[in-house]
Write a protein that holds these residues in place. Sequence first.
Motif, PDB file in Angstrom:
ATOM      1  N   GLU A 109       0.556   5.239  -1.480  1.00 37.27           N
ATOM      2  CA  GLU A 109       0.594   6.427  -0.619  1.00 37.27           C
ATOM      3  C   GLU A 109       1.753   7.323  -0.972  1.00 37.27           C
ATOM      4  N   ALA A 110       2.896   6.708  -1.244  1.00 36.28           N
ATOM      5  CA  ALA A 110       4.044   7.526  -1.605  1.00 36.28           C
ATOM      6  C   ALA A 110       3.731   8.322  -2.853  1.00 36.28           C
ATOM      7  N   ALA A 111       3.104   7.671  -3.838  1.00 39.76           N
ATOM      8  CA  ALA A 111       2.769   8.374  -5.061  1.00 39.76           C
ATOM      9  C   ALA A 111       1.816   9.517  -4.759  1.00 39.76           C
ATOM     10  N   ASP A 112       0.804   9.262  -3.941  1.00 42.94           N
ATOM     11  CA  ASP A 112      -0.137  10.320  -3.569  1.00 42.94           C
ATOM     12  C   ASP A 112       0.586  11.469  -2.901  1.00 42.94           C
ATOM     13  N   SER A 113       1.460  11.132  -1.962  1.00 43.17           N
ATOM     14  CA  SER A 113       2.038  12.200  -1.163  1.00 43.17           C
ATOM     15  C   SER A 113       2.998  13.040  -1.974  1.00 43.17           C
ATOM     16  N   LEU A 114       3.467  12.515  -3.117  1.00 38.68           N
ATOM     17  CA  LEU A 114       4.311  13.340  -3.980  1.00 38.68           C
ATOM     18  C   LEU A 114       3.466  14.241  -4.859  1.00 38.68           C
ATOM     19  N   LYS A 153       0.820  -1.193   0.000  1.00 42.68           N
ATOM     20  CA  LYS A 153       0.000   0.000   0.000  1.00 42.68           C
ATOM     21  C   LYS A 153       0.866   1.260   0.000  1.00 42.68           C
ATOM     22  N   GLY A 154       2.052   1.130   0.595  1.00 44.32           N
ATOM     23  CA  GLY A 154       2.955   2.277   0.673  1.00 44.32           C
ATOM     24  C   GLY A 154       3.257   2.885  -0.680  1.00 44.32           C
ATOM     25  N   GLN A 155       3.283   2.058  -1.731  1.00 40.94           N
ATOM     26  CA  GLN A 155       3.586   2.599  -3.048  1.00 40.94           C
ATOM     27  C   GLN A 155       2.493   3.568  -3.488  1.00 40.94           C
ATOM     28  N   ILE A 164       3.930   4.539 -11.528  1.00 38.12           N
ATOM     29  CA  ILE A 164       4.371   3.798 -10.340  1.00 38.12           C
ATOM     30  C   ILE A 164       3.734   2.417 -10.268  1.00 38.12           C
ATOM     31  N   GLN A 193       5.082  -1.788 -12.014  1.00 37.33           N
ATOM     32  CA  GLN A 193       5.448  -2.828 -11.052  1.00 37.33           C
ATOM     33  C   GLN A 193       4.469  -3.984 -11.090  1.00 37.33           C
TER      34      GLN A 193
END
Lengths: 262, 262, 316, 404, 430
Positions: free
Chosen positions: E327-332, E323-325, E343, E347
């Motif tokens: 979220e990381a994309a969102d947060s950028l 899930k982190g992927q 992203i 993958q």
Amino acid sequence: MADTAVETPSPAKLEVSDEVAIQITNMNKWYGTFHVLRDIDLTVHRGERIVIAGPSGSGKSTLIRCINALEEHQRGRIEVDGTVLSSDIKNIDTIRSEVGMVFQHFNLFPHLTILENCTLAPIWVRKIPKHEAEKTAMHFLEKVKIPEQADKYPGQLSGGQQQRVAIARSLCMRPRIMLFDEPTSALDPEMIKEVLDTMVELAEEGMTMICVTHEMGFARQVANRVIFMDQGQIVEQNEPEEFFNNPKNPRTQLFLSQILGH
Amino acid sequence: MADTAVETPSPAKLEVSDEVAIQITNMNKWYGTFHVLRDIDLTVHRGERIVIAGPSGSGKSTLIRCINALEEHQRGRIEVDGTVLSSDIKNIDTIRSEVGMVFQHFNLFPHLTILENCTLAPIWVRKIPKHEAEKTAMHFLEKVKIPEQADKYPGQLSGGQQQRVAIARSLCMRPRIMLFDEPTSALDPEMIKEVLDTMVELAEEGMTMICVTHEMGFARQVANRVIFMDQGQIVEQNEPEEFFNNPKNPRTQLFLSQILGH
Amino acid sequence: QTLSDVQDRGTLNCGVTTGLVGFAAPDANGDWSGFDVAVCRAVAAAVLEDPQSVEFVPTTGKTRFTALSSGEIDMLARNTTWTFTRDVDLKFEFAGINYYDGQGFMIPKELGVSSARELSGATVCIQTGTTTELNLADYFRKNNMDYEPVPIETNAEAQQQYIAGACDVYTTDASGLAATRAAFETPGDHVILPEIISKEPLGPLVRHGDNEWGDVVRWTLNALIAAEELGITSANIDEMKAGTESPEINRILGTEGNLGEMLGLDADWAYRAIKANGNYGEIFAKNIGESTPIGLARGLNAQWTDGGLMYAPPFR
Amino acid sequence: MTTLSDPQGESFRLSMLLNDTRYRSYTFQFIALVCVAALFAYLGSNLMANLRAAGLSISYDFLGDPSGYDINQTMIAYTSQSSHLRASIVGLLNTLLVSILACITATIIGVVAGVLRLSNNWLVSKLMAGYVEMFRNVPVLIWIIIIFTIMTAVAPSPSAFRGDDPDASMVFGMIAFTNRGVYVPAPVFEPLGWVVLGVFLASIVASILYRRHARKKLFDEGVLLPTTWPTLAIVFVPAILVFFVLGRPITLDIPELGGFNFSGGVTLLGSLIALWFALAIYTGAFIAENVRAGILSVSRGQTEAAAALGLRPRRIMNLVVLPQALRVIVPPLISHYLNITKNSSLAIAVGYMDLTGTLGGITLNQTGRAIETILLLMLFYLAISLTISGLMNVYNNAVRLKER
Amino acid sequence: MSDVHAQSVGWVRDTLIDQQPPPVTEAGAVKWVRSNLFSTIPNAILTLAALWVLWRLLSGVAPWILNGIWDAPSLSACREILDGATGGCFAVLAERWNQLLFGFQYPSELYWRPMSAFLLLFVAIAPVLFYKTFPRQMLIFTAIYPFLAYWLIWGGSLLTPVCAGLGFVIGYLVYARLVTQSFAMGFFGGIAAALVFWWITGALNFTGILMMERVESRNLGGFMLNLILGTVCVSLSIPFGIALALGRQSDMPIIKWICVVFIEFIRGVPLITLLFVANVVLAYFLPPGSNFDLILRVIIMITMFASAYIAEVIRGGLAALPKGQYEAADSLGLDYAQAMRLIILPQALKISIPGIVNVAVGLFKDTTLVSVISMFDLVGMIRGPILASTEWNGVYWELLGFAALLFFVTCYGISQYSQWLERQLNTDRR
Ligand SMILES: Nc1ncnc2c1ncn2[C@@H]1O[C@H](COP(=O)(O)OP(=O)(O)OP(=O)(O)O)[C@@H](O)[C@H]1O
Ligand SMILES: Nc1ncnc2c1ncn2[C@@H]1O[C@H](COP(=O)(O)OP(=O)(O)OP(=O)(O)O)[C@@H](O)[C@H]1O
Ligand SMILES: NC(=O)CC[C@H](N)C(=O)O
Ligand SMILES: [Mg+2]
Ligand SMILES: [Mg+2]
């Protein structure tokens, strides 16, 4: 664990401006029927460095994820850098590009090189030309002291290096505010130091930071406010010196005795 | 790692009887053409607590697995509790029910509750009526301090709890000898302590134990002999005090400097 | 509007069987020939001036009607029996009859059966989705006999099953039986029983509702039949084209009157159609007649003048 | 979707349909719905136009009409005068019959092959690997045809059994393998025969009770009773005794060559056998892989731990390995069952009268109601599939390992 | 006190023992045979049984293959040559091999065209399958390949595929232009541009320009047809599969349900019924007067079928991503389309490749089902024209064995590849 952090006990004296960076008023959030965040009020000024501590499940992560709109809140108002967080996508996008976030598990993109990780968002969100984005990225990679890894893939780096890349990646968006969610808790002791050093440096440059961490050494050295949360509420906040030496709330006292105890 | 174990430096003074529990004479084992164990000679008396140390690949696991007939040896003689280990199934069964074994990765049966894990072998091998087996099981679960988990499944316990269940499960067969193969190396530091405490308690009751471990604190506290293996051979053996303070063999010295170094 | 579709496209899509020697079968080079194929070629010649511009679409008993009604093919020339339901309920238009047939049985000689009445208990190979399947059920029920149907999709499969002895009897149109038997290594080992248990008038068909196209196919077929009656053959047609005494021949060959125009074609349409493979009699003789291995007698399919049922309406 | 952050003072603007997370998803869903509806409307109007052009209409009345054709294998009463609907049901039952037979056989083949593939006998495991690869990598249709060819072209025809010096003879004088199918004796029950059957069923129940009792005895008193031989004895001895005591009240109806075919006994049609074995042996290869993976998924540590506790190999298998392996094996196993059911529609290639052969074959042909029959056909299959996968979900939820 | 016991006294080894060879019974062929074949009595019995089975198989098949007749005009001629001996009549393969490969209606003088399309397929697919070894530039050829292959197999004017390809290029250019502003705009703009281009060029008539002889698609057949159906349908179904998988993962209920219903419906019915739909009903749903040929309708249905299965595979890949992927994309600050494109999908697709390959193998095998709706693919050719022909009536084993072998070689090859790939991916993700 506290002993791994840098041991200078006096909080760095850094200037804090009057300008408000984040203003949270009376914010409430529910997961289903579970009330995670209750009446949160918090004002963060530009240049402030805030450490949030608290027992597991107290809502620390949820709070900072709300600031970044990764979670939506149901009541109250969050204003970041003058933009009110509403369900308007425009606003969410603005805020997200102002606010950098570093996760506990780094969340680097494993299919991209370090450099690509760092330039992705600047190119696609900020629409910065590629070579410029790469220049900026190299600059920040140098700052976190791993420029030589730029062409490797995240899987080839150690945890500490990965976390530093994650920080650099956020910085490449030139955010005005950085959020850290337990950035060191997935790391081995030696690596923790690398990452904390980077964060201290950032703090010294005057970046507005909110950091969920239990590294009390770090809190002492750089924070100008420590916030203690429990059961979804802010229970106590104070300057680090006061907070550690003289906690007022019994819950805080208990918590501090536990984490400083061993 | 050494520092997480219990810090009492003097080996517990426990009585050791004259009776021989395990007698290994000139034992050799090959994997294909690879000579894993070479001329092993070892006599263990009832009540002895032996720690085996040595670099990775030196054959420690293989040695204790041979004692339990989990691996067959090709030359030499192993006698456990008066029974000679041969390819006779009867003998193997006798030995296995005398000897308890605790693995690095617990190997609990995930489809059975903790209680069922502990009663399975007593019921089917020892033919003990179920309610009696359960009583014994509860007794040992109490001993390892997790009686309240009896009805949970292994997946619901933490690593340290699981390893303690594994110990209880072996004890339920009321073995006369316990073998431990790096029982703590798959655990987090806090959990290691839980498990070591349990083992120390066992040792204090006079159980014959052979333990492959690198927890030197544990070795100091309970072992009455430390055996150092390298390249499939026993290179040195001594009382813990002597062994740690005054290793004779250069290989041992090198090894100790490495593991005590950090 | 099928007519203009075909003309625009430049090829005629003609549905035929997947392979029944003498009626429609591809040779090793993929060129089709046979009695049904000749009808397709005649229509193509009439409409497109080239008997070769036909795309043959092999259909099974099952796919033929949907292929036609969905427009995949323009006409179906696949030994298909003209029945009430096919005409009325399935909404097809039979353009005429090119072979008067009936259902028969084929059985290995060694079984020593001489009449269909002796078939009680037999295992019968039958093509599914055909009228013969229904006739068979009726026939055995009527005569109080039982049997075990072995349903198959194509004539080729039936042939394999029958040869392998998986069924005692093969039943289909008598013409089909003759054609199938002709393809056997030793045709003499098999007999076709004398009983004919049904009427199977076979003919080309088109979709309902497109009467112009229906007329083209119907009258092309009629032209072939009439040509035989009137003695027009592929050998003498060019002579006759120059003009004859007989006004009907002249009308057919387009030297008199404007029948072609009425059909929406040119005056030479019937000339080309007959020229392509000869008249009905020639087609019959060449593909399934007594001189071929199949060796079917004209029988009912003789001209009415010879006591048969082939009777083309007047060209007038 | 409760998104109520600070609604005060904001009025609805059109741009919010695209920019506001609250309305955006409605906008998209609305668009998607409209697109799908438009697609259906388009297809539907084409259908209407085409039908009108062809002068046809959609109606299911034909289901009540007499079908007019005969079916060679019917499990319920059926004649050519029965309705098309009944013919479809005959087909459905035939589909289920061949699917169930194939599922059982495939499971047996798969389990045996999967276990043997793990055997430490090099030759056997390689042989099984060969079987698995060979069958997995060739289309099932080709296997069906090959086996059907064996049935029709290689097996002797009934006439070979004829005469004084027949080319073929019956196995044990009772079973005839012919190219039309296999004829096996059928049991004939005289009134007392039912008693024997009853005794047999009762002894099966008794054997189960005995095993339960043995287990309880072990748990309560620590006495391990033998199970294998007593179970066999309980199941067979009383029935056999009763059979002889009552004077052999069950006789066999042995198939006899008469007329064109064997008559009497039970006939297994060649097409059924071909389809059944092809499906079983093809899917068996997949199941073998599945079983192998399931057993391998139980880590070596489990076996070793059990061995170290003194359990014997057979008990380790029964008490430790199998219960764990089953959780891994069963879900894919059920989707293989689903595949068997779906692949059984290839019956049409060998002329087995399953659902596709009756409803989707002859009924479609004879009535020309293509749209109606195919829709109905799909619904039948969909219902079977959904039932099977529903059962699978129930099972999965029941056996899921407890985690924290 | 413990020094009472001799063994407790400190003891040091001074000389290390060297590696020694194992006892004879523990190494070499004897040991291998003993432990692998005759370790226990049941094992020995199994070995003997296996040997017996092998012997039966070999003794049955070997003479049949070795004695095979490769040159004879018909079955009876072949039997005459064999004169009672066991042996296969492989002459049928020799005589009909091009029918088996290309069908009986493909013009024989044009066989080189599908042949070269087939060979080029390897060039086109190599950079996809072995993305590590081959240079990325080869992907350009992969992109061109479909149009080239179309032209080679079907013929006609070269401009037709060129225009089709240009449509994609133009669509992509417009997309690239607009995508920086908004993905939706780029996406739909690109599609619109391509459609407009096709509409314009569709009105033109290229007949005669750079022509190769046209071959109607109903004239395709044999193994070639299986290959065409397999590759075309799998490649087409990947984009649809992705869309369906994303739809099924979406948190918008209506979109999600549309995808779920579609996927479950398709997966719940046999492929045969979908082929029936292609064969007998699909035409009713197409606009009156349109004339899709059977191959095209079959491709549509098989593609729908494959996309449902591929969607499930990709959904697995999506679910396997942490899930982190997301979220990381969102947060950028990446939006949904960007996050997916840059992203998540790269993958997820990589994880899904082995699954997709498995679906592809299954689908390729299933292309033989088209013989049931009387198309003349490899199986259709064998069952129809060849077995029914007077000369070769009855040569089952040679033909079916050949078909089985052809499929085995292809499918086994692909599945070995997929296993290799799975191992590669596993080591990638240390
Ligand atoms: N998606 C979710 N759905 C429901 N409950 C959630 C969800 N995420 C978190 N919670 C609950 O909300 C509470 C606060 O979670 P949060 O992650 O903010 O705690 P935390 O203070 O960050 O704890 P930790 O130190 O363990 O990270 C917890 O009780 C957690 O169980
Ligand atoms: N099944 C096997 N087949 C072949 N070689 C093996 C096998 N098991 C172990 N070995 C080899 O035997 C040697 C001894 O292995 P062993 O597991 O006993 O070492 P160890 O001392 O327990 O090491 P560690 O501390 O890593 O557990 C190693 O070199 C190992 O590679
Ligand atoms: N044998 C056939 O294919 C045709 C059978 C029959 N004449 C029918 O039309 O149904
Ligand atoms: Mg947290
Ligand atoms: Mg070890």
